[in-house]
Design a protein around this motif. Structure first.
Motif, PDB file in Angstrom:
ATOM      1  N   TRP A 190      -1.267  45.084  18.336  1.00 19.55           N
ATOM      2  CA  TRP A 190      -0.543  44.737  17.115  1.00 19.55           C
ATOM      3  C   TRP A 190      -1.472  44.593  15.909  1.00 19.55           C
ATOM      4  N   THR A 191      -2.692  44.122  16.131  1.00 17.39           N
ATOM      5  CA  THR A 191      -3.647  44.028  15.031  1.00 17.39           C
ATOM      6  C   THR A 191      -4.022  45.421  14.538  1.00 17.39           C
ATOM      7  N   CYS A 192      -4.259  46.335  15.469  1.00 21.32           N
ATOM      8  CA  CYS A 192      -4.545  47.726  15.097  1.00 21.32           C
ATOM      9  C   CYS A 192      -3.366  48.319  14.356  1.00 21.32           C
ATOM     10  N   TRP A 193      -2.174  48.064  14.856  1.00 25.36           N
ATOM     11  CA  TRP A 193      -0.943  48.601  14.258  1.00 25.36           C
ATOM     12  C   TRP A 193      -0.853  48.233  12.784  1.00 25.36           C
ATOM     13  N   ARG A 194      -1.146  46.992  12.470  1.00 22.23           N
ATOM     14  CA  ARG A 194      -1.021  46.548  11.082  1.00 22.23           C
ATOM     15  C   ARG A 194      -2.260  46.863  10.238  1.00 22.23           C
ATOM     16  N   TRP A 239       6.673  42.611  16.248  1.00 23.99           N
ATOM     17  CA  TRP A 239       6.850  43.364  15.006  1.00 23.99           C
ATOM     18  C   TRP A 239       6.971  42.409  13.816  1.00 23.99           C
ATOM     19  N   TRP A 240       7.775  41.381  13.943  1.00 20.90           N
ATOM     20  CA  TRP A 240       8.000  40.465  12.822  1.00 20.90           C
ATOM     21  C   TRP A 240       6.726  39.700  12.473  1.00 20.90           C
ATOM     22  N   ASN A 241       5.982  39.281  13.466  1.00 13.79           N
ATOM     23  CA  ASN A 241       4.765  38.513  13.216  1.00 13.79           C
ATOM     24  C   ASN A 241       3.683  39.335  12.520  1.00 13.79           C
ATOM     25  N   TYR A 242       3.693  40.649  12.741  1.00  7.35           N
ATOM     26  CA  TYR A 242       2.670  41.521  12.161  1.00  7.35           C
ATOM     27  C   TYR A 242       3.236  42.413  11.050  1.00  7.35           C
ATOM     28  N   LYS A 243       4.420  42.110  10.600  1.00  8.89           N
ATOM     29  CA  LYS A 243       5.067  42.912   9.551  1.00  8.89           C
ATOM     30  C   LYS A 243       4.170  43.008   8.324  1.00  8.89           C
ATOM     31  N   PRO A 244       3.875  44.227   7.851  1.00  8.29           N
ATOM     32  CA  PRO A 244       3.035  44.368   6.653  1.00  8.29           C
ATOM     33  C   PRO A 244       3.728  43.812   5.414  1.00  8.29           C
ATOM     34  N   ASN A 245       2.942  43.483   4.446  1.00  6.34           N
ATOM     35  CA  ASN A 245       3.488  43.046   3.163  1.00  6.34           C
ATOM     36  C   ASN A 245       3.996  44.250   2.381  1.00  6.34           C
ATOM     37  N   ASP A 246       5.217  44.160   1.927  1.00  8.01           N
ATOM     38  CA  ASP A 246       5.800  45.212   1.089  1.00  8.01           C
ATOM     39  C   ASP A 246       6.263  44.578  -0.214  1.00  8.01           C
ATOM     40  N   PRO A 247       5.654  44.920  -1.337  1.00  7.34           N
ATOM     41  CA  PRO A 247       6.047  44.294  -2.603  1.00  7.34           C
ATOM     42  C   PRO A 247       7.498  44.561  -2.974  1.00  7.34           C
ATOM     43  N   MET A 248       8.088  45.594  -2.387  1.00  8.85           N
ATOM     44  CA  MET A 248       9.493  45.909  -2.684  1.00  8.85           C
ATOM     45  C   MET A 248      10.442  45.376  -1.626  1.00  8.85           C
TER      46      MET A 248
END
Length: 350
Positions: A190-194, A239-248
Motif C-alpha cells: 500500500w505504501t508503494c501504491w500511494r 484503500w481508504w487509509n492510503y487514499k491520495p490527496n486530490d485537491p478536487m
C-alpha cells in the motif's frame, strides 16, 4: 409528404433522446459515495470493456480491435450499457520504444480521440485506462506491477491535457497494481501504491498514485479519477487509509472482481468492499467469470446494485468465453453464456 414528415419527426426524437442521454453523463463528479452529473443527478454507470487498443499497436498490426463505428456503438447501447472502458498503451500514445509510426503517436491518439468522440455522440461515458506501460526502453507488451516513473506521469499529463474539457471521460490511472509480489494486504504494497519510488517486487522506479493524481491535476483537468487497489485491483483492504490527496476531491475506488480472484465471495464483499462503498464511489472496472455462465456475476451485480456501485463487464471482444472471458461471440452483439447473463441483468435495470 405525411410519411416523410413522420420519418423526420421520429429521427428528431431519436436524436433528441441521444443528446439528452449524452448530456446526462456530462459534468461527472463525485458527491459523497455517489457519482452525479452536471445537473446534480445521481448516475449509475453500467457498461463494457473494449480491449484491443492496449496490444494491437505494440504488436504492430493495428490500433482498435473490431468495429467502432456508430452502428457498432449502438449495438453496445442495445444492451443498455452507458459506459465503455478503453484500455491504452503508454508506448503507443507517446510513440516510443519501437512502435510503428502508423500505430503510435499522433496516429494512435487520433484513433482513440475518434472513438471517444463517437461514444460521446451516442451518449456514453468513457473510461480511459492506462493498461500497459513499461520503464525506459522496454516495450510495453504486458501488465507490470505498477506504473513506471519514466513514462506514466508524462502519459497522464498528455491525456489529461487532451481530455480535460470532456467531463464524461473518466481516467483510470493504472489497470491492475500488484506491488510487493502481489500481496493481498501489506504495508509495503500500500505504501508503494500511494508513494511509488523503490518498491518490493518491482524492478524499476514506480510512479505512485499520488504522483499520477498530481500529474493529472497539474493540467487543470477536473475529470473523475479511478484508482484500482492492489492484488490486480481486487484488494481494497486499505484503500481508504492510503487514499491520495486530490485537491478536487474527485476520485473513486476501482475494483476488479472475477470468480478466480481472492475477493470472490459475499463475506469479502461485505467486510472489505461494502464499507468502502459507503464512503466513496466504487466502480468495478472489470467483472467476469471463466466458466461461461452467470453464476458468479449475477449475485455479485445484485449485491453491487444494492449499494449503488458501478460495473463493467470484461470484455466486448470476440474471444474465448472461458479464457477471455468474452461477453460476445460476434460483433453483432450475440452473447456468450456469460454475456447472456450480463446482458439480461443490464436490461432488467431502470
Amino acid at each position: 409528404m405525411a410519411r416523410v414528415a413522420v420519418v423526420f419527426a421520429l429521427l428528431a426524437l431519436l436524436m433528441g433522446a441521444i443528446l439528452t442521454e449524452a448530456a446526462s453523463l456530462n459534468g461527472l463528479r463525485v458527491r459523497g459515495n455517489t457519482i452525479v452529473n452536471g445537473n446534480g443527478e445521481v448516475v449509475k454507470l453500467r457498461g463494457v470493456n473494449h480491449s484491443g487498443s492496449e496490444y494491437a499497436c505494440i504488436g504492430g498490426y493495428g490500433i482498435l480491435e473490431g468495429p467502432t463505428d456508430a452502428a457498432a456503438i449502438q449495438t453496445i447501447a442495445s444492451w443498455r450499457a452507458n459506459i465503455v472502458r478503453v484500455p491504452l498503451n503508454a508506448d503507443c500514445w507517446l510513440g516510443i520504444n519501437g512502435v510503428k509510426p502508423q500505430y503510435g503517436g499522433s496516429a494512435y491518439q487520433s484513433a482513440i480521440s475518434g472513438y471517444v468522440q463517437r461514444l460521446s455522440d451516442a451518449g456514453f461515458a468513457v473510461i480511459l485506462d492506462l493498461h500497459w506501460t513499461a520503464p525506459g526502453g522496454t516495450p510495453a507488451k504486458g501488465q507490470t506491477p505498477m506504473p513506471d516513473r519514466d513514462h506514466a506521469p508524462t502519459f497522464w499529463q498528455q491525456v489529461a491535457s487532451q481530455y480535460k474539457s470532456r467531463t464524461n471521460v473518466i481516467f483510470d490511472l493504472f489497470n491492475e497494481p500488484y506491488p510487493d509480489n502481489n500481496a493481498w494486504d501489506s504495508t509495503a504494497a500500500w505504501t508503494c501504491w500511494r508513494d511509488g519510488g523503490s518498491c518490493a517486487g518491482v524492478g524499476f522506479q514506480v510512479a505512485g498514485m499520488q504522483e499520477l493524481v498530481n500529474a493529472v491535476r497539474g493540467t487543470g483537468a477536473p475529470n473523475v479519477l479511478m484508482l484500482g487497489g492492489i492484488m490486480y485491483s481486487n484488494s481494497l483492504t486499505q484503500w481508504w487509509n492510503y487514499k491520495p490527496n486530490d485537491p478536487m476531491n474527485n476520485i473513486v475506488a476501482s475494483w476488479h472482481s472475477y470468480n478466480f480472484n481472492e475477493c470472490n465471495n459475499a463475506n469479502c464483499w461485505n467486510n472489505v468492499v461494502g464499507p468502502l462503498a459507503s464512503r466513496i464511489p466504487v466502480i468495478a472496472g472489470e467483472i467476469g467469470e471463466n466458466d461461461c455462465t452467470g453464476n458468479f456475476i449475477t449475485p455479485m451485480m445484485q449485491w453491487m446494485d444494492s449499494r449503488g456501485m458501478h460495473y463493467l463487464g470484461w470484455t466486448w471482444n470476440v474471444w474465448n468465453c472461458n479464457s477471455g472471458p468474452a461477453l460476445i461471440t460476434d460483433y453483432n452483439g450475440s452473447p456468450t453464456g456469460f454475456g447472456a447473463a450480463y446482458k439480461a441483468h443490464l436490461q432488467s435495470q431502470e
